[in-house]
Design an enzyme around this catalytic site. Structure first.
Site, PDB file in Angstrom:
ATOM      1  N   ASN A  13      41.839 -16.654  60.278  1.00 12.33           N
ATOM      2  CA  ASN A  13      43.586 -16.881  59.376  1.00 12.33           C
ATOM      3  C   ASN A  13      44.380 -18.667  60.131  1.00 12.33           C
ATOM      4  OD1 ASN A  13      46.397 -16.418  59.688  1.00 12.33           O
ATOM      5  ND2 ASN A  13      46.660 -15.652  61.259  1.00 12.33           N
ATOM      6  N   LYS A  15      46.248 -19.639  58.876  1.00 16.76           N
ATOM      7  CA  LYS A  15      47.749 -19.935  59.190  1.00 16.76           C
ATOM      8  C   LYS A  15      48.647 -20.830  58.686  1.00 16.76           C
ATOM      9  CE  LYS A  15      47.614 -18.152  63.562  1.00 16.76           C
ATOM     10  NZ  LYS A  15      48.021 -18.048  64.946  1.00 16.76           N
ATOM     11  N   HIS A  92      51.212  -9.633  61.016  1.00 11.35           N
ATOM     12  CA  HIS A  92      50.733  -9.849  62.214  1.00 11.35           C
ATOM     13  C   HIS A  92      51.911 -10.652  63.147  1.00 11.35           C
ATOM     14  CE1 HIS A  92      49.305 -14.143  64.267  1.00 11.35           C
ATOM     15  NE2 HIS A  92      48.306 -13.807  63.896  1.00 11.35           N
ATOM     16  N   GLU A  94      53.418 -13.175  64.107  1.00 13.79           N
ATOM     17  CA  GLU A  94      53.723 -14.770  63.587  1.00 13.79           C
ATOM     18  C   GLU A  94      54.826 -13.922  62.596  1.00 13.79           C
ATOM     19  OE1 GLU A  94      50.969 -16.827  63.033  1.00 13.79           O
ATOM     20  OE2 GLU A  94      50.701 -17.257  65.493  1.00 13.79           O
ATOM     21  N   GLU A 164      45.826  -7.915  68.446  1.00  8.34           N
ATOM     22  CA  GLU A 164      46.370  -8.500  69.364  1.00  8.34           C
ATOM     23  C   GLU A 164      47.605  -9.556  70.158  1.00  8.34           C
ATOM     24  OE1 GLU A 164      44.764 -11.594  65.716  1.00  8.34           O
ATOM     25  OE2 GLU A 164      46.578 -11.225  65.015  1.00  8.34           O
ATOM     26  N   GLY A 170      47.425 -17.703  70.413  1.00  8.20           N
ATOM     27  CA  GLY A 170      47.364 -19.814  70.397  1.00  8.20           C
ATOM     28  C   GLY A 170      47.821 -19.572  71.394  1.00  8.20           C
ATOM     29  N   SER A 209      43.067 -15.922  70.473  1.00  2.91           N
ATOM     30  CA  SER A 209      42.070 -16.904  71.661  1.00  2.91           C
ATOM     31  C   SER A 209      41.201 -16.695  71.702  1.00  2.91           C
ATOM     32  CB  SER A 209      42.930 -18.014  73.264  1.00  2.91           C
ATOM     33  OG  SER A 209      44.597 -17.842  72.717  1.00  2.91           O
TER      34      SER A 209
END
Ligand code: PEP
Length: 248
Positions: A13, A15, A92, A94, A164, A170, A209
């Protein structure tokens, strides 16, 4: 124990990162690799989808829940099909945070992806306070329930899931293999209450991560079937070492 046909999958991904040079580097690096025992998917930003045409399996990072029309800035499933997209990341964390995507909207997007024969990669995962206050499994179950109620368990045969934990995305703070396995086993068990065969065969990725140095231990857990990779998918060498961990 129920047998299964699961194959390891690693999805990158990007992003809102990358450029045309990275597209070329990634294509070259994957073309030279021999990864016969696993599947690789790249989910670049929309403008780079076509540059990858016919070289890798492609996924988009988002879709609109609508077919077409007055939805400025959105991209439809029909458009993605024209660019040979096979997968779509939905839910996701985010997007849930930045774009206020509720469980209900996520469920509509999963339905929209399925309608177009795209494979949704449905992301679920808890913030740190939820893990700390002991309601982790209820939280994950509610995220799954929203989609189960919208599309039904049978459609999960055409989906991929990604666990996740938000606190690991991240941040460099990876879930331990034991923590990941515990939640993956919960998810599989939760689906098995409705259909044991679908639960046994659904691919469940871990994301948060993942690096070349921790991928192998994570992917060797019984219910971890590969990874959804953010930061490390931007470096062809790192991404390849993660793919190689899944290929074993
Ligand atoms: C992600 O964004 O899905 C992700 C797992 O990111 P990272 O690998 O950078 O933690």
């Amino acid at each position: 124990m129920q047998t299964n046909n699961r194959r390891q999958l690693v999805a990158g991904n990007w992003k809102m990162n990358g450029d045309k040079t990275l597209v070329k580097q990634m294509q070259q690096s994957l073309a030279e690799a021999s990864l016969d025992n696993m599947d690789v998917v790249i989910c670049p930003p929309f403008p780079y989808l076509e540059l990858f045409a016919n070289t890798v399996k492609l996924g988009s990072q988002n879709i609109s829940q609508f077919d077409s029309g007055a939805h400025t800035g959105e991209v439809s499933v029909a458009m993605l099909k024209e660019f040979n997209c096979h997968y779509v990341i939905v839910g996701h964390s985010e997007r849930r945070a930045d774009n206020n995507e509720s469980d209900a909207v996520v469920a509509l997007k999963v339905e929209q992806g399925l309608k177009a024969n795209l494979t949704p990669i449905l992301c679920v995962g808890e913030p740190e306070d939820v893990r700390e206050n002991g309601t982790l499994f209820d939280y994950i179950a509610a995220q799954l329930d929203a989609v189960l109620q919208q599309v039904g368990i049978q459609q999960f045969a055409k989906m991929v899931l990604a666990y996740e934990p938000i606190w690991a995305i991240g941040t460099g703070k990876t879930a331990s293999p034991t923590q990941a396995q515990e939640v993956h086993a919960f998810i599989r068990g939760y689906l098995a209450k409705q259909d044991t065969n679908i639960a046994a065969n659904i691919v469940i990725l871990y994301g948060g991560s993942v690096k070349g140095s921790n991928a192998q231990e994570l992917f060797s857990q019984a219910d971890v079937d590969g990874g959804l990779i953010g930061g490390a998918s931007l470096n062809p060498e790192d991404f390849l070492s993660i793919c190689q961990a899944a290929n074993q």
